[in-house]
Design a protein around this motif. Structure first.
Motif, mmCIF file in Angstrom:
data_model
loop_
_atom_site.group_PDB
_atom_site.id
_atom_site.type_symbol
_atom_site.label_atom_id
_atom_site.label_comp_id
_atom_site.label_asym_id
_atom_site.label_seq_id
_atom_site.Cartn_x
_atom_site.Cartn_y
_atom_site.Cartn_z
ATOM 1 N N MET A 70 153.786 35.741 -6.929
ATOM 2 C CA MET A 70 153.010 36.928 -7.246
ATOM 3 C C MET A 70 151.523 36.555 -7.316
ATOM 4 N N PHE A 71 150.689 37.348 -6.693
ATOM 5 C CA PHE A 71 149.241 37.203 -6.805
ATOM 6 C C PHE A 71 148.808 38.085 -7.968
ATOM 7 N N THR A 72 148.284 37.474 -9.033
ATOM 8 C CA THR A 72 148.043 38.222 -10.271
ATOM 9 C C THR A 72 146.576 38.445 -10.599
ATOM 10 N N HIS A 73 145.706 37.478 -10.263
ATOM 11 C CA HIS A 73 144.302 37.571 -10.667
ATOM 12 C C HIS A 73 143.378 37.099 -9.549
ATOM 13 N N ALA A 74 142.278 37.797 -9.397
ATOM 14 C CA ALA A 74 141.172 37.349 -8.558
ATOM 15 C C ALA A 74 140.027 37.030 -9.505
ATOM 16 N N GLY A 75 139.749 35.748 -9.714
ATOM 17 C CA GLY A 75 138.861 35.357 -10.797
ATOM 18 C C GLY A 75 139.547 35.668 -12.115
ATOM 19 N N ASP A 76 138.828 36.317 -13.019
ATOM 20 C CA ASP A 76 139.408 36.700 -14.311
ATOM 21 C C ASP A 76 139.962 38.116 -14.303
ATOM 22 N N GLU A 77 139.934 38.765 -13.142
ATOM 23 C CA GLU A 77 140.277 40.180 -13.082
ATOM 24 C C GLU A 77 141.683 40.381 -12.539
ATOM 25 N N PRO A 78 142.507 41.217 -13.187
ATOM 26 C CA PRO A 78 143.813 41.531 -12.610
ATOM 27 C C PRO A 78 143.660 42.094 -11.201
ATOM 28 N N VAL A 79 144.570 41.707 -10.320
ATOM 29 C CA VAL A 79 144.428 42.078 -8.920
ATOM 30 C C VAL A 79 144.413 43.593 -8.733
ATOM 31 N N ASP A 80 145.221 44.315 -9.489
ATOM 32 C CA ASP A 80 145.255 45.762 -9.299
ATOM 33 C C ASP A 80 143.885 46.385 -9.577
ATOM 34 N N ASP A 81 143.201 45.903 -10.613
ATOM 35 C CA ASP A 81 141.858 46.412 -10.899
ATOM 36 C C ASP A 81 140.891 46.017 -9.790
ATOM 37 N N ALA A 82 141.013 44.790 -9.314
ATOM 38 C CA ALA A 82 140.095 44.303 -8.281
ATOM 39 C C ALA A 82 140.281 45.041 -6.962
ATOM 40 N N THR A 83 141.524 45.370 -6.618
ATOM 41 C CA THR A 83 141.749 46.093 -5.364
ATOM 42 C C THR A 83 141.148 47.492 -5.419
ATOM 43 N N ARG A 84 141.237 48.140 -6.566
ATOM 44 C CA ARG A 84 140.624 49.467 -6.693
ATOM 45 C C ARG A 84 139.112 49.393 -6.485
ATOM 46 N N LYS A 85 138.503 48.338 -6.978
ATOM 47 C CA LYS A 85 137.055 48.198 -6.835
ATOM 48 C C LYS A 85 136.635 47.978 -5.380
ATOM 49 N N VAL A 86 137.535 47.413 -4.562
ATOM 50 C CA VAL A 86 137.221 47.241 -3.149
ATOM 51 C C VAL A 86 136.921 48.592 -2.495
ATOM 52 N N PHE A 87 137.616 49.638 -2.936
ATOM 53 C CA PHE A 87 137.468 50.958 -2.318
ATOM 54 C C PHE A 87 136.570 51.906 -3.106
ATOM 55 N N ASP A 88 136.215 51.549 -4.316
ATOM 56 C CA ASP A 88 135.377 52.400 -5.153
ATOM 57 C C ASP A 88 133.967 52.483 -4.556
ATOM 58 N N PRO A 89 133.337 53.661 -4.444
ATOM 59 C CA PRO A 89 133.748 54.972 -4.957
ATOM 60 C C PRO A 89 134.373 55.871 -3.902
ATOM 61 N N LEU A 90 134.870 55.304 -2.811
ATOM 62 C CA LEU A 90 135.302 56.107 -1.675
ATOM 63 C C LEU A 90 136.740 56.587 -1.777
ATOM 64 N N ILE A 91 137.604 55.812 -2.441
ATOM 65 C CA ILE A 91 139.021 56.162 -2.554
ATOM 66 C C ILE A 91 139.444 55.979 -4.004
ATOM 67 N N ASP A 92 140.012 57.027 -4.582
ATOM 68 C CA ASP A 92 140.445 56.962 -5.983
ATOM 69 C C ASP A 92 141.816 56.321 -6.139
ATOM 70 N N ASN A 93 142.706 56.599 -5.198
ATOM 71 C CA ASN A 93 144.083 56.122 -5.313
ATOM 72 C C ASN A 93 144.512 55.495 -3.990
ATOM 73 N N PRO A 94 144.240 54.203 -3.788
ATOM 74 C CA PRO A 94 144.579 53.555 -2.511
ATOM 75 C C PRO A 94 146.072 53.608 -2.225
ATOM 76 N N SER A 95 146.406 53.691 -0.935
ATOM 77 C CA SER A 95 147.809 53.638 -0.512
ATOM 78 C C SER A 95 148.330 52.217 -0.664
ATOM 79 N N ASP A 96 149.641 52.068 -0.502
ATOM 80 C CA ASP A 96 150.228 50.726 -0.581
ATOM 81 C C ASP A 96 149.624 49.814 0.485
ATOM 82 N N ALA A 97 149.447 50.337 1.707
ATOM 83 C CA ALA A 97 148.873 49.527 2.784
ATOM 84 C C ALA A 97 147.436 49.132 2.454
ATOM 85 N N GLN A 98 146.684 50.048 1.878
ATOM 86 C CA GLN A 98 145.299 49.733 1.508
ATOM 87 C C GLN A 98 145.247 48.723 0.377
ATOM 88 N N ARG A 99 146.147 48.826 -0.590
ATOM 89 C CA ARG A 99 146.186 47.839 -1.673
ATOM 90 C C ARG A 99 146.502 46.442 -1.127
#
Length: 440
Positions: A156-185
């Motif tokens: 399992m990939f859990t953290h990028a730096g000190d940040e949980p991966v789920d939070d970090a993936t959302r930031k990749v798309f912020d502010p353009l996508i609020d709820n990324p798809s599974d493929a985008q995540r």
């Protein structure tokens, strides 16, 4: 089984030749290269520049409406986002960031700088998937820093730096996508796992046994450069327990170098007495060109044979007249029996490498692969702002001759991972040897 010593062709190239030979997805210019330094004095009209980019994108991006979301609504948001940039370099960064939503490694705006993620799959060594709320390591590139550190598929990939991966993936798309798809995540997590263009990566994992592990891994861009110093082609022999000799031809990311045509011909002449042949395309992440691709496939056909279909959506968009055509490969010498041949690929098989595997399948060669690089279509390069911004964009969609989109191709023997299994051994070579040993 036993192994014979490997031989190599075309060993060391100059730095200039290396840069040119990387093909469809080259390593981008270093941040201090003139091409990537912003001209602070350049005139900059963000709205006019966006109108120009949007017009070309709408007309030429072959996969614009095939990525599973409302492209028009998304591009309207992108327009507001990029035109808020007050400098041309920031405009370019925002454009490039906006392309991540299309999950297409062939799509991007350059020249890159330190704030950009590494180019995948060329400068990557980890492939991440997303399912049921978990980010899973799908494969680990052979020979890479991640492989040497012991990272394995299934972790399992859990953290990028000190940040949980789920939070970090959302930031990749912020502010353009609020709820990324599974493929985008999954795409964003793969970007995060492979880091930015400079610096090491601090990554957190959980092993198959549930152990939490924090690692600092070298930048995978370093390994991408190492690959450019490796031989064009490596030949090794495997003697099976039944005494059969199997030749393995591994191409090291040179499918964009026309010198490979001569080199591959020579390698084929050296293995004609082999009882079986494995063509290993797992180290071709940067794609290449169709001259090299057709030259390789030509050794395994006895007559003119269709190997891929092209479609150019821009012609239908502009004129209402669709265009689709079939590309053929012609026989070349020396010839090798396709029934005694296996071609293998994986996540670091990109673009032309994917095309070769699809074409070999059409020629009747056994294919063994995981999902591959999914570098969509056949790309072209555009420039804007007097050449200060470059744009890589797929302008043709590509298909197997049976009509299957290239990115949806499934090999005869489909693997979950092709470079490494959970023990760190080689699943694709093992599957190929098993196939060649069987009574097929």
């Amino acid at each position: 089984m036993t192994f014979k010593p490997a031989t190599a062709l075309f060993c060391t190239l100059t730095a200039i030749t290396l840069a040119l030979s990387l093909g469809a997805s080259p390593l981008r210019a270093a941040p201090d290269d003139p091409a990537s330094v912003e001209d602070e004095t350049a005139a900059f009209d963000a709205s006019a520049l966006w109108d120009e980019v949007r017009a070309d994108f709408d007309l030429f991006y072959a996969y614009r409406d095939r990525r599973g979301f409302d492209a028009d609504a998304y591009l309207n948001r992108v327009g507001a986002y990029v035109t808020a940039a007050d400098k041309q370099a920031e405009f370019r960064r925002r454009l490039n960031r906006a392309t991540y939503a299309f999950t297409d490694p062939h799509l991007g705006f350059g020249p890159s700088d330190d704030q950009d993620f590494n180019v995948i799959p060329t400068a990557s060594d980890l492939q991440i998937g997303y399912e049921a709320g978990r980010y899973v390591v799908l494969d680990v590139r052979a020979g890479s820093a991640a492989m040497a550190a012991g990272v394995r598929p299934g972790w399992m990939f859990t953290h990028a730096g000190d940040e949980p991966v789920d939070d970090a993936t959302r930031k990749v798309f912020d502010p353009l996508i609020d709820n990324p798809s599974d493929a985008q995540r999954a795409y964003a997590a793969t970007l995060l796992a492979n880091g930015r263009r400079t610096g090491d990566r601090a990554l957190g994992f959980k092993t198959a046994d549930g152990e939490a592990i924090d690692l600092v891994l070298a930048n995978p861009r370093n390994f991408a450069w190492v690959v450019t110093t490796q031989p064009h082609i490596e030949t090794r022999w495997i003697v099976q327990d039944d005494g059969t000799d199997i030749a393995v031809l591994r191409i090291n990311n040179r499918l964009g170098d026309n010198d490979l045509i001569i080199g591959f011909d020579a390698a084929m002449r050296a293995v004609l007495d082999a009882d079986g042949l494995i063509l290993d395309l797992r180290n071709t992440p940067s794609g290449g060109n169709t001259e090299v691709g057709r030259s390789i496939i030509g050794h395994f056909v006895e007559a003119p044979t269709p190997y891929q279909m092209h479609e150019r959506p821009s012609l239908e968009r502009e004129f209402g007249v669709p265009r689709r055509y079939v590309e053929y490969v012609l026989p070349r010498r020396p010839a090798f029996d396709p029934k005694r041949t296996v071609v293998i690929g994986g996540y670091w098989t990109g673009s032309m490498g994917e095309g070769i595997i699809v074409g070999m399948d059409a020629a009747g060669v056994q294919t063994i692969a995981s999902d591959m690089g999914d570098l969509l279509g056949n790309k072209s390069d555009f420039t804007f702002a007097g050449g200060a911004i470059t744009h890589s964009i797929p302008t043709e969609t590509l298909f197997h001759v049976d009509g299957t989109p290239r990115e949806d191709f499934v090999a005869d023997i489909a693997l979950a991972a092709a470079d490494s299994d959970e023990r760190g051994s080689d699943p694709a070579i093992r599957a190929a040897l098993d196939y060649l040993s069987a009574d097929n």
